[in-house]
Design a protein around this motif. Structure first.
Motif, PDB file in Angstrom:
ATOM      1  N   ASN A   1       0.843  -1.206   0.000  1.00 51.23           N
ATOM      2  CA  ASN A   1       0.000   0.000   0.000  1.00 51.23           C
ATOM      3  C   ASN A   1       0.874   1.251   0.000  1.00 51.23           C
ATOM      4  O   ASN A   1       0.944   1.986   0.987  1.00 51.23           O
ATOM      5  CB  ASN A   1      -0.899   0.014   1.245  1.00 51.23           C
ATOM      6  N   PRO A   2       1.516   1.487  -1.128  1.00 56.39           N
ATOM      7  CA  PRO A   2       2.482   2.588  -1.164  1.00 56.39           C
ATOM      8  C   PRO A   2       1.858   3.946  -0.844  1.00 56.39           C
ATOM      9  O   PRO A   2       2.532   4.840  -0.335  1.00 56.39           O
ATOM     10  CB  PRO A   2       3.012   2.551  -2.600  1.00 56.39           C
ATOM     11  N   HIS A   3       0.550   4.114  -1.154  1.00 50.60           N
ATOM     12  CA  HIS A   3      -0.067   5.414  -0.869  1.00 50.60           C
ATOM     13  C   HIS A   3      -0.124   5.690   0.632  1.00 50.60           C
ATOM     14  O   HIS A   3      -0.127   6.823   1.061  1.00 50.60           O
ATOM     15  CB  HIS A   3      -1.461   5.482  -1.470  1.00 50.60           C
ATOM     16  N   VAL A   4      -0.171   4.629   1.438  1.00 49.56           N
ATOM     17  CA  VAL A   4      -0.170   4.842   2.887  1.00 49.56           C
ATOM     18  C   VAL A   4       1.121   5.535   3.310  1.00 49.56           C
ATOM     19  O   VAL A   4       1.102   6.531   4.042  1.00 49.56           O
ATOM     20  CB  VAL A   4      -0.332   3.523   3.652  1.00 49.56           C
ATOM     21  N   ALA A   5       2.231   5.028   2.814  1.00 49.06           N
ATOM     22  CA  ALA A   5       3.520   5.617   3.187  1.00 49.06           C
ATOM     23  C   ALA A   5       3.596   7.078   2.753  1.00 49.06           C
ATOM     24  O   ALA A   5       4.078   7.939   3.484  1.00 49.06           O
ATOM     25  CB  ALA A   5       4.663   4.827   2.579  1.00 49.06           C
ATOM     26  N   ARG A   6       3.069   7.324   1.562  1.00 50.26           N
ATOM     27  CA  ARG A   6       3.196   8.707   1.087  1.00 50.26           C
ATOM     28  C   ARG A   6       2.259   9.649   1.830  1.00 50.26           C
ATOM     29  O   ARG A   6       2.593  10.803   2.083  1.00 50.26           O
ATOM     30  CB  ARG A   6       2.950   8.782  -0.413  1.00 50.26           C
ATOM     31  N   LEU A   7       1.099   9.163   2.183  1.00 50.13           N
ATOM     32  CA  LEU A   7       0.219  10.003   3.003  1.00 50.13           C
ATOM     33  C   LEU A   7       0.890  10.328   4.331  1.00 50.13           C
ATOM     34  O   LEU A   7       0.811  11.451   4.839  1.00 50.13           O
ATOM     35  CB  LEU A   7      -1.120   9.306   3.259  1.00 50.13           C
ATOM     36  N   LEU A   8       1.565   9.335   4.878  1.00 52.57           N
ATOM     37  CA  LEU A   8       2.292   9.584   6.123  1.00 52.57           C
ATOM     38  C   LEU A   8       3.378  10.632   5.911  1.00 52.57           C
ATOM     39  O   LEU A   8       3.595  11.500   6.759  1.00 52.57           O
ATOM     40  CB  LEU A   8       2.904   8.287   6.654  1.00 52.57           C
ATOM     41  N   ALA A   9       4.013  10.554   4.762  1.00 54.32           N
ATOM     42  CA  ALA A   9       5.057  11.531   4.471  1.00 54.32           C
ATOM     43  C   ALA A   9       4.485  12.943   4.462  1.00 54.32           C
ATOM     44  O   ALA A   9       5.041  13.871   5.048  1.00 54.32           O
ATOM     45  CB  ALA A   9       5.725  11.219   3.136  1.00 54.32           C
ATOM     46  N   TRP A  10       3.347  13.105   3.787  1.00 55.54           N
ATOM     47  CA  TRP A  10       2.704  14.422   3.778  1.00 55.54           C
ATOM     48  C   TRP A  10       2.334  14.854   5.181  1.00 55.54           C
ATOM     49  O   TRP A  10       2.467  16.009   5.563  1.00 55.54           O
ATOM     50  CB  TRP A  10       1.436  14.401   2.906  1.00 55.54           C
ATOM     51  N   TRP A  11       1.861  13.888   5.949  1.00 61.23           N
ATOM     52  CA  TRP A  11       1.444  14.229   7.291  1.00 61.23           C
ATOM     53  C   TRP A  11       2.637  14.693   8.123  1.00 61.23           C
ATOM     54  O   TRP A  11       2.558  15.674   8.858  1.00 61.23           O
ATOM     55  CB  TRP A  11       0.767  13.012   7.941  1.00 61.23           C
ATOM     56  N   PHE A  12       3.769  13.994   7.972  1.00 55.84           N
ATOM     57  CA  PHE A  12       4.964  14.399   8.709  1.00 55.84           C
ATOM     58  C   PHE A  12       5.389  15.810   8.326  1.00 55.84           C
ATOM     59  O   PHE A  12       5.745  16.626   9.174  1.00 55.84           O
ATOM     60  CB  PHE A  12       6.127  13.442   8.420  1.00 55.84           C
ATOM     61  N   ALA A  13       5.349  16.112   7.026  1.00 52.99           N
ATOM     62  CA  ALA A  13       5.838  17.405   6.553  1.00 52.99           C
ATOM     63  C   ALA A  13       4.898  18.530   6.935  1.00 52.99           C
ATOM     64  O   ALA A  13       5.324  19.599   7.370  1.00 52.99           O
ATOM     65  CB  ALA A  13       6.026  17.372   5.041  1.00 52.99           C
ATOM     66  N   ASP A  14       3.631  18.267   6.818  1.00 50.81           N
ATOM     67  CA  ASP A  14       2.655  19.348   6.861  1.00 50.81           C
ATOM     68  C   ASP A  14       1.865  19.389   8.164  1.00 50.81           C
ATOM     69  O   ASP A  14       2.014  20.290   8.979  1.00 50.81           O
ATOM     70  CB  ASP A  14       1.707  19.178   5.670  1.00 50.81           C
ATOM     71  N   GLN A  15       1.042  18.397   8.334  1.00 52.07           N
ATOM     72  CA  GLN A  15       0.074  18.444   9.424  1.00 52.07           C
ATOM     73  C   GLN A  15       0.673  18.183  10.798  1.00 52.07           C
ATOM     74  O   GLN A  15       0.291  18.824  11.780  1.00 52.07           O
ATOM     75  CB  GLN A  15      -1.044  17.428   9.188  1.00 52.07           C
ATOM     76  N   ALA A  16       1.594  17.215  10.865  1.00 52.62           N
ATOM     77  CA  ALA A  16       2.110  16.819  12.170  1.00 52.62           C
ATOM     78  C   ALA A  16       2.696  18.018  12.897  1.00 52.62           C
ATOM     79  O   ALA A  16       2.550  18.179  14.095  1.00 52.62           O
ATOM     80  CB  ALA A  16       3.155  15.727  12.015  1.00 52.62           C
ATOM     81  N   TRP A  17       3.341  18.876  12.125  1.00 54.08           N
ATOM     82  CA  TRP A  17       3.989  20.043  12.719  1.00 54.08           C
ATOM     83  C   TRP A  17       2.980  21.015  13.331  1.00 54.08           C
ATOM     84  O   TRP A  17       3.276  21.730  14.263  1.00 54.08           O
ATOM     85  CB  TRP A  17       4.837  20.783  11.685  1.00 54.08           C
ATOM     86  N   GLU A  18       1.807  21.033  12.730  1.00 56.49           N
ATOM     87  CA  GLU A  18       0.766  21.911  13.279  1.00 56.49           C
ATOM     88  C   GLU A  18      -0.006  21.225  14.408  1.00 56.49           C
ATOM     89  O   GLU A  18      -0.970  21.760  14.919  1.00 56.49           O
ATOM     90  CB  GLU A  18      -0.206  22.317  12.171  1.00 56.49           C
TER      91      GLU A  18
END
Lengths: 219, 219, 219, 219
Positions: free
Chosen positions: B107-124
């Motif tokens: 499920n490669p999209h899972v990893a990439r969604l996590l990547a976006w989350w780390f970059a963007d949302q997690a910080w907020e």
DNA sequence: TATGAATGAGGGTTCATTCAT
DNA sequence: TATGAATGAACCCTCATTCAT
């Protein structure tokens, strides 16, 4: 009267360029490339919007410049570190991991830029920086150092040196990307500062035990 | 697949909702939240743009729905996996790591969604999904399992179970986030497919050696 | 079981129509024609959006229906009032003014609909309602009554009866359109309720003194 | 007028701002705030839509600017008028009414903006303009002038000066808001131009007779 | 009659970029 | 070099209306 209006932000190309670059770094770190706004960059830098285009081709050129400007010391520092120690030994290996971890700790924007790169650019196959060679040099040199460790006998010989490097880099980067905030949101009831230190100890411990030849294991 | 762009204006709300959600997932996976375009989503889903707002409040609501829709099976799968094995032993531990790695691989999209989350949302400080509880349950259950392993004697007792969990999760996620493309751009001259397998073996090896009690170490 | 789901809002055309009309009146009163939202109307009426179009042609048709539904009693009431008094005299004239003022006071939405009509529709030459005849009848009858007053000698003969009518209507309407809030924003430090009464007395006084034949003037 | 759609991209910020403001005034006068379209404004002004946002925050900011720009001369003119005459007398009072009526006649957009304000904004408690103070000054000064008239003996002492002011202002505004088109649709069979004049005479007559002290009444 | 999914034409606004000064 | 007005292509979202059920 002739110079009063001029003197406010009088001709100082280098200062302008620097201000733009710094503002851009903050902006891209906070919002990524797509989310970064040239308007905010100009405002934060205290220059008119149009000026960005005198120093950089466009938004992407500015972004690339930021990446380079930010990551260059990162790679150069690693190169220096790897070259400095003449004879590799176990302490050097541990020391390297700790210094790398510390570097990310001291430069949180580096970790976040990497996060953006992983999410966005890496997938499109875009290189991390335009001077890709430096990054590769670091890796090659790192792997070479591990190989020396294998030759010296304190690193397991059955492991691929490149993967060994990757193993600890990944753990350091991942920690700082997730800012101690485990992906699965733990809150151990202790200070964030201590948590960093505790994780570092844990990680070094596991890493060394996993990587070092049995007879040299710390415990 | 042959009937996808068919007779619209035929009543099938569930299909519409599904189409939008799937298209949105692809879009957000590829471009992140900020870079994602509702226009492209609608086009890919084969519905008018306005329909998105019949099913979701706005772009953010759609994004959240995608996250939930995508990560739910991820967490639920882990929960099942953790609960299924009655008596934890060394093989189960290794198996867990391998299955987790495999899941991200499939499920490669899972990893990439996590990547976006780390970059963007997690910080907020934005939670990974609205049903944050499930994520926490996974972590707690995982840590509990490790603790059982410590009680059984095959996991080192001096390690924090939560960090042990985090260690291998991070390694798996990081690999798939960077898509085998080491941050420091290695190209070992072999097939990408084999590389995944080789890395998994390496990682499991290092991890187990680092985490398992000395007398139970594989080698 | 067969009727439980049905019985909620079971077939009651008249009730639906009424609910729509009432909701529409509130909506148009509050936001005007352009600002009025069919979605809000449907929601407030508790009916699905599509149902509006079973009872009315479109938004404009609904608006016209509201105008008619709201203004009909207004005009009919005036007609009744004008016809009821057999012999016109000074008291009747004053009484008419006061009753008209009171009507607007009791039906604030009428004044506001008129305000919207003045701003929006009147300029485009759109008639106040589709049954324009009633409105004209009121005016003609009112003017006729004034003319009777002139014949009876208590209304000044040099004034145009139609303008006399308009004079007091305008003052009443204007007061309620501006809701006591003078265009030039006064705040007299008294209760809004009293202000209405005081203004009415003032207006009646000025109007009668201006319109009544010298020998019949109240003071 | 021949050069209006000319060489754009020639630098003249003041002209652009003016063009936008003028176009916006026409638009809002014709359709109100809600019905006003920024697209039409930009087109009429001969500028790209985006430029509106260079000069104004958003549609509402533009609307407010229009209100201020349009009503400022209105209030300032009244202030001047009220201050100019040293000794108030009967002629001055009549003259004031006639000049006010004439002003609205010459500036029909003012009356219509007021109509929109009555229908829409006034109800929400929004002030007429941001410089509310000027409007209040006009009212206070007007009332003061009436009070002087009372002291001089030619205005009835039993009337509230503020309401006297309001009386004639309302009549003037109402006439121009309804554009001579009586709410009850009269059509006296004469020219519209004459009608204005005839109404003015009527109104002044009634007003003065109603307001002036008996011994000073015109007839 | 009743329902709510479906439609598509705009609506206001943002934004990277250009260009006259 | 520096400035900020000008440009126009999108972008997200709203909304009146239609239509299959």
């Amino acid at each position: 009267m002739t110079e009063s209006r001029q003197s406010r932000r009088t001709r100082d190309p280098e200062r302008s360029r620097r201000a733009i670059l710094d503002a851009a770094r903050d902006e891209f770190v906070a919002h990524g490339f797509t989310g970064g706004r040239t308007g905010r960059i100009a405002e934060a830098a205290g220059v008119p919007q149009g000026l960005l285009y005198h120093y950089f081709d466009n938004k992407e050129g500015l972004f690339d410049a930021v990446m380079e400007d930010t990551l260059a010391p990162y790679f150069n520092g690693m190169l220096d570190m790897l070259q400095s120690a003449e004879v590799p030994d176990l302490d050097l290996l541990e020391d390297s991991v700790r210094r790398y971890f510390q570097f990310l700790h001291d430069n949180p924007h580096v970790a976040r830029l990497l996060a953006w790169w992983f999410a966005d650019q890496a997938w499109e196959g875009k290189p991390l920086t335009r001077k890709q060679g430096v990054a590769e040099a670091v890796e090659l040199l790192g792997a070479a150092r591990i190989r020396e460790g294998q030759d010296a006998g304190f690193v397991r010989r059955d492991l691929d040196p490149a993967l060994v490097i990757k193993t600890f880099i990944d753990m350091c980067v991942m920690w700082h990307m997730s800012k101690g905030r485990h992906m699965l949101h733990t809150a151990p009831g202790e200070e964030q500062a201590d948590l960093d230190a505790r994780y570092l100890d844990h990680m070094v411990d596991v890493f060394l035990n996993g990587v070092v030849a049995p007879e040299h294991r710390p415990r």
